[in-house]
Every structure is written in structure tokens, then in C-alpha cells.
Design a protein around this motif. Sequence first.
Motif, mmCIF file in Angstrom:
data_model
loop_
_atom_site.group_PDB
_atom_site.id
_atom_site.type_symbol
_atom_site.label_atom_id
_atom_site.label_comp_id
_atom_site.label_asym_id
_atom_site.label_seq_id
_atom_site.Cartn_x
_atom_site.Cartn_y
_atom_site.Cartn_z
ATOM 1 N N ARG A 89 17.703 23.718 16.102
ATOM 2 C CA ARG A 89 18.829 22.873 15.682
ATOM 3 C C ARG A 89 18.418 21.721 14.777
ATOM 4 N NH1 ARG A 89 22.269 22.150 21.280
ATOM 5 N NH2 ARG A 89 22.294 24.354 21.861
ATOM 6 N N GLN A 90 17.122 21.694 14.419
ATOM 7 C CA GLN A 90 16.623 20.666 13.509
ATOM 8 C C GLN A 90 16.903 19.257 14.012
ATOM 9 O OE1 GLN A 90 17.160 21.416 9.426
ATOM 10 N NE2 GLN A 90 16.565 23.546 9.666
ATOM 11 N N GLU A 91 16.518 19.026 15.264
ATOM 12 C CA GLU A 91 16.697 17.694 15.843
ATOM 13 C C GLU A 91 15.500 16.786 15.581
ATOM 14 O OE1 GLU A 91 19.266 19.621 19.503
ATOM 15 O OE2 GLU A 91 17.396 18.578 19.939
ATOM 16 N N PHE A 92 14.477 17.296 14.900
ATOM 17 C CA PHE A 92 13.307 16.472 14.615
ATOM 18 C C PHE A 92 13.512 15.691 13.328
ATOM 19 C CE2 PHE A 92 11.438 19.953 17.156
ATOM 20 C CZ PHE A 92 10.985 19.174 18.210
ATOM 21 N N GLU A 93 12.794 14.569 13.270
ATOM 22 C CA GLU A 93 12.882 13.714 12.088
ATOM 23 C C GLU A 93 11.506 13.097 11.890
ATOM 24 O OE1 GLU A 93 15.552 9.870 10.567
ATOM 25 O OE2 GLU A 93 15.682 10.530 12.650
ATOM 26 N N LEU A 94 11.189 12.754 10.649
ATOM 27 C CA LEU A 94 9.935 12.034 10.416
ATOM 28 C C LEU A 94 10.230 10.584 10.082
ATOM 29 C CD1 LEU A 94 7.763 14.583 8.386
ATOM 30 C CD2 LEU A 94 7.771 14.117 10.846
ATOM 31 N N TYR A 95 9.437 9.688 10.681
ATOM 32 C CA TYR A 95 9.412 8.287 10.293
ATOM 33 C C TYR A 95 8.130 8.080 9.491
ATOM 34 C CZ TYR A 95 13.298 6.658 13.272
ATOM 35 O OH TYR A 95 14.530 6.433 13.839
ATOM 36 N N TYR A 96 8.104 7.019 8.692
ATOM 37 C CA TYR A 96 6.939 6.792 7.836
ATOM 38 C C TYR A 96 6.446 5.361 8.003
ATOM 39 C CZ TYR A 96 8.645 11.124 5.893
ATOM 40 O OH TYR A 96 9.064 12.423 5.763
ATOM 41 N N GLN A 97 5.134 5.220 8.189
ATOM 42 C CA GLN A 97 4.547 3.883 8.307
ATOM 43 C C GLN A 97 3.547 3.659 7.175
ATOM 44 O OE1 GLN A 97 1.985 2.938 11.721
ATOM 45 N NE2 GLN A 97 2.930 0.898 11.841
ATOM 46 N N PRO A 98 3.638 2.484 6.508
ATOM 47 C CA PRO A 98 2.700 2.220 5.412
ATOM 48 C C PRO A 98 1.280 1.952 5.904
ATOM 49 C CG PRO A 98 4.271 0.389 5.661
ATOM 50 C CD PRO A 98 4.637 1.420 6.670
ATOM 51 N N GLN A 99 0.327 2.307 5.072
ATOM 52 C CA GLN A 99 -1.080 1.962 5.247
ATOM 53 C C GLN A 99 -1.406 1.009 4.103
ATOM 54 O OE1 GLN A 99 -2.749 5.960 5.138
ATOM 55 N NE2 GLN A 99 -2.443 6.161 7.348
ATOM 56 N N VAL A 100 -2.021 -0.109 4.431
ATOM 57 C CA VAL A 100 -2.100 -1.226 3.496
ATOM 58 C C VAL A 100 -3.549 -1.580 3.156
ATOM 59 C CG1 VAL A 100 -1.369 -3.612 3.116
ATOM 60 C CG2 VAL A 100 -0.019 -2.125 4.612
ATOM 61 N N ASP A 101 -3.821 -1.773 1.880
ATOM 62 C CA ASP A 101 -5.133 -2.249 1.439
ATOM 63 C C ASP A 101 -5.278 -3.718 1.832
ATOM 64 O OD1 ASP A 101 -7.535 -1.722 -0.518
ATOM 65 O OD2 ASP A 101 -6.720 -3.691 -1.041
ATOM 66 N N ILE A 102 -6.340 -4.052 2.568
ATOM 67 C CA ILE A 102 -6.447 -5.417 3.099
ATOM 68 C C ILE A 102 -6.728 -6.423 1.982
ATOM 69 C CG2 ILE A 102 -7.807 -6.960 4.579
ATOM 70 C CD1 ILE A 102 -7.945 -4.716 6.641
ATOM 71 N N ALA A 103 -7.525 -6.046 1.012
ATOM 72 C CA ALA A 103 -7.864 -7.001 -0.050
ATOM 73 C C ALA A 103 -6.658 -7.332 -0.929
ATOM 74 C CB ALA A 103 -9.014 -6.455 -0.898
ATOM 75 N N SER A 104 -5.833 -6.332 -1.258
ATOM 76 C CA SER A 104 -4.753 -6.550 -2.228
ATOM 77 C C SER A 104 -3.357 -6.616 -1.608
ATOM 78 C CB SER A 104 -4.764 -5.420 -3.271
ATOM 79 O OG SER A 104 -4.357 -4.208 -2.655
ATOM 80 N N GLY A 105 -3.176 -6.082 -0.413
ATOM 81 C CA GLY A 105 -1.845 -5.979 0.175
ATOM 82 C C GLY A 105 -1.051 -4.771 -0.311
ATOM 83 N N ASP A 106 -1.625 -3.983 -1.206
ATOM 84 C CA ASP A 106 -0.927 -2.797 -1.714
ATOM 85 C C ASP A 106 -0.800 -1.710 -0.645
ATOM 86 O OD1 ASP A 106 -0.764 -3.870 -4.219
ATOM 87 O OD2 ASP A 106 -2.510 -2.800 -5.002
ATOM 88 N N PHE A 107 0.274 -0.926 -0.775
ATOM 89 C CA PHE A 107 0.386 0.279 0.056
ATOM 90 C C PHE A 107 -0.548 1.338 -0.540
ATOM 91 C CE2 PHE A 107 5.016 -0.253 1.776
ATOM 92 C CZ PHE A 107 4.678 -1.502 2.264
ATOM 93 N N ILE A 108 -1.463 1.834 0.286
ATOM 94 C CA ILE A 108 -2.389 2.853 -0.217
ATOM 95 C C ILE A 108 -2.166 4.193 0.467
ATOM 96 C CG2 ILE A 108 -4.236 1.349 -0.999
ATOM 97 C CD1 ILE A 108 -5.435 2.281 1.933
ATOM 98 N N GLY A 109 -1.196 4.254 1.370
ATOM 99 C CA GLY A 109 -0.905 5.514 2.035
ATOM 100 C C GLY A 109 0.332 5.357 2.897
ATOM 101 N N LEU A 110 0.857 6.493 3.352
ATOM 102 C CA LEU A 110 1.954 6.507 4.316
ATOM 103 C C LEU A 110 1.559 7.511 5.384
ATOM 104 C CD1 LEU A 110 4.981 6.825 1.843
ATOM 105 C CD2 LEU A 110 4.280 4.741 3.061
ATOM 106 N N GLU A 111 1.939 7.235 6.642
ATOM 107 C CA GLU A 111 1.699 8.230 7.688
ATOM 108 C C GLU A 111 3.027 8.707 8.243
ATOM 109 O OE1 GLU A 111 -0.872 7.084 10.944
ATOM 110 O OE2 GLU A 111 -0.535 8.976 12.006
ATOM 111 N N ALA A 112 3.158 10.016 8.340
ATOM 112 C CA ALA A 112 4.373 10.621 8.894
ATOM 113 C C ALA A 112 4.271 10.667 10.413
ATOM 114 C CB ALA A 112 4.540 12.037 8.343
ATOM 115 N N MET A 113 5.305 10.158 11.088
ATOM 116 C CA MET A 113 5.326 10.135 12.554
ATOM 117 C C MET A 113 6.533 10.932 13.041
ATOM 118 S SD MET A 113 2.877 7.910 13.396
ATOM 119 C CE MET A 113 2.058 6.458 12.720
ATOM 120 N N LEU A 114 6.240 11.911 13.880
ATOM 121 C CA LEU A 114 7.292 12.786 14.383
ATOM 122 C C LEU A 114 8.204 12.056 15.363
ATOM 123 C CD1 LEU A 114 8.393 15.690 14.483
ATOM 124 C CD2 LEU A 114 6.663 16.195 16.232
ATOM 125 N N ARG A 115 9.505 12.248 15.209
ATOM 126 C CA ARG A 115 10.493 11.667 16.123
ATOM 127 C C ARG A 115 11.454 12.757 16.578
ATOM 128 N NH1 ARG A 115 7.306 8.462 16.247
ATOM 129 N NH2 ARG A 115 7.323 6.232 15.840
#
Length: 291
Positions: free
Chosen positions: A37-63
Motif C-alpha cells: 500500500r506504499q505506506e513508507f516514506e523517506l525523510y532526509y537529514q543534511p550532513q554538514v561540512d564543519i569548516a564551511s557550514g555547507d551541506f555536503i550530503g543528505l541521508e535518507a531515513m525510512l519512516r
Amino acid sequence: HAKDAGRNNYQFYESRLSTLVSTRLTLENRLRRALERQEFELYYQPQVDIASGDFIGLEAMLRWNDPDEGPVEPDVFIPVAEDSGLIVPIGAWVLRTACAQAEAWRSKHLIDVPMAVNLSARQFDEASLLDIVADVLEDTGLPADRLELELTESLIMRNPELTADVLDGAKRLGVMIGVDDFGTGYSSLAYLKRFPIDRLKIDRSFIADIETEPDDAAIAETIIAMAHTLRIQVLAEGVETVGQLRMLRGWACDAYQGYLCSRPLPADDMNALLKGLRAARLCGLPDVGHT
Ligand code: C2E
Ligand code: MG
Ligand code: MG
Ligand code: MG
């Protein structure tokens, strides 16, 4: 009296046990239905470069939002999905959905960074894993180096020969490899270096108390220094405070992930965040000195 109490305890235990077993069966059936029934969804959390504050990745989290019972925690349903083997089709859905989303954001010029996807042991044991990955990359159009497979340390150590084969195959495809929850297993960094690993993620449990526990701080600092000696990048998981981030920056930790920057967000919310940011540096320290 003691005997009676013992028997009562036993009966109590037995009825608890059968409740547990039946709960588990129901959950397994509900999971099976959820996939259809496609009840799953993905959430996304940023991964951040500590020196610059830039987003350098996203991680998909199953919900999973069960229409009858409401949201179910990943730590509750993922073990059941793993035991029942359902994690294999669910995991394939996660890969496909996450890669399609990453390519959609890339083509809209919202963000162009690797999408990290969690893998479990059962997926790793399937001979078809690399075929599925290759198919998904081809179908979605996502470049291989914009996908990162996250494996836990215990998954890697469970069957080192198989791990080496699969990871070599994954590197031939061109995908990135990250080690999740590092520190919770018993492997040494030197041993891990035998595998083609791009990045190490220090488990949240080692980061939580670095401000108050000198031993935890020493462990985190040492992991970062050793990983850098071996030319492996390091990300700290579960960063919640500016104090933690300052300490990690002091140790030259490369990246972080945590509520301090953002919780995992539904795709729409992440989309809005990315539009607002335009990859701006919202998640760095206030004093890192960029414009
Ligand atoms: P993980 O891969 O280590 O993901 C990090 C977990 O920590 C996520 O929990 C995330 O929401 C949470 N987290 C992130 N930042 C913070 C923070 O600052 N503080 C705290 N307290 N927690 C933070 P979540 O989403 O509940 O996922 C739990 C675990 O379930 C994941 O741990 C991963 O092992 C597994 N998982 C999630 N999605 C998938 C999936 O698609 N496939 C597989 N096989 N496993 C998955
Ligand atoms: Mg992960
Ligand atoms: Mg982790
Ligand atoms: Mg975990």
C-alpha cells in the motif's frame, strides 16, 4: 510462598511472551501490507561540512506511518523487517526512492551532493544487490558518486570476505561507502582500512557527552585523528549543541549530522529548506568567518 510467586511470575512471563510473539507476527503482516500500500516514506537529514557550514550530503531515513496505529519507530519495525526478509524489497524501494529524489533536487539545481542510504545485512547477502544498485542508478540518472551506501561496522565484520567482494564491486560502480555507527563494534580502524571505505561516521553515543565526559572526548578525538592518518573522512553523528560542534571543529572533524542543524525532514520540507538556503551556510558555527 516463594514457589507460588515463582509460578505466577512464570505465567506472567509466558503470557507476556505470547503477546510478544503475536505482536511480532502482526507487525510482520502489517509491514507486508505497508509495502503493497506504499505506506513508507523517506525523510532526509543534511550532513554538514564543519569548516564551511555547507551541506555536503543528505541521508535518507525510512519512516512508516501505519494508517491504523500511527507512526512506528524505525528501531521497532526495521528489526522485524530484517528478520522476516522484508527489508530486501523495502530496501530496494528505499534505494530507488532516495536516488530518484537526489536526482530531482540535482536537476532543479537545489543541491548536488551524495545521498546516503542505509543498508542492512540481509540486503548485503542478496547476490543481486549490486545489480539493483546499478539498475537504480541507470533508471534514475543519478551519477554513481552521488550515492553513498552506509554499512554498520558490525555488518562489515560479520563476513569480511563477502564484504570485501561486495564493496570492491560497489567501488567499481563508482558509489561511495560509509561506515555507520562506528565505535559500537570491536573493529580497529587499521583493519577497516582493508576495505574501500570513503568515510566513517562516529556513533551518536560517543558524541552525546563529549562536553562533560573527558573519556568520551578522548575517544572521539582519537578516532578522528586515527581516521585522518589513514586518509578517511570523519562525520560525527547526533550533534545537538554548539559546544559539541566547537569541540569537533577543534579536533578537525570533517562533517556532522544532528538536530543542531536539522532533524530528518519529509521531502517537501527539505525541498523548502533547500530553496530557502540555496545551499547557504546555515549550519556552521557563527564565527567561522564566511560571508
Ligand atoms: P542511523 O543510520 O545511524 O541514523 C541516525 C539516527 O539518529 C536516525 O534515527 C536519526 O533520526 C537520528 N538522529 C539524527 N540526528 C540526531 C540527533 O542530533 N540526536 C538524536 N538523538 N538522534 C539523531 P532513525 O531515523 O530513528 O533511524 C534509526 C536507525 O534505523 C538508523 O540509524 C538506521 O540504522 C536505521 N534505518 C533508517 N532508515 C533505514 C533504511 O532505509 N534502511 C535500513 N536498513 N535501516 C534504516
Ligand atoms: Mg545511517
Ligand atoms: Mg548511525
Ligand atoms: Mg543506527
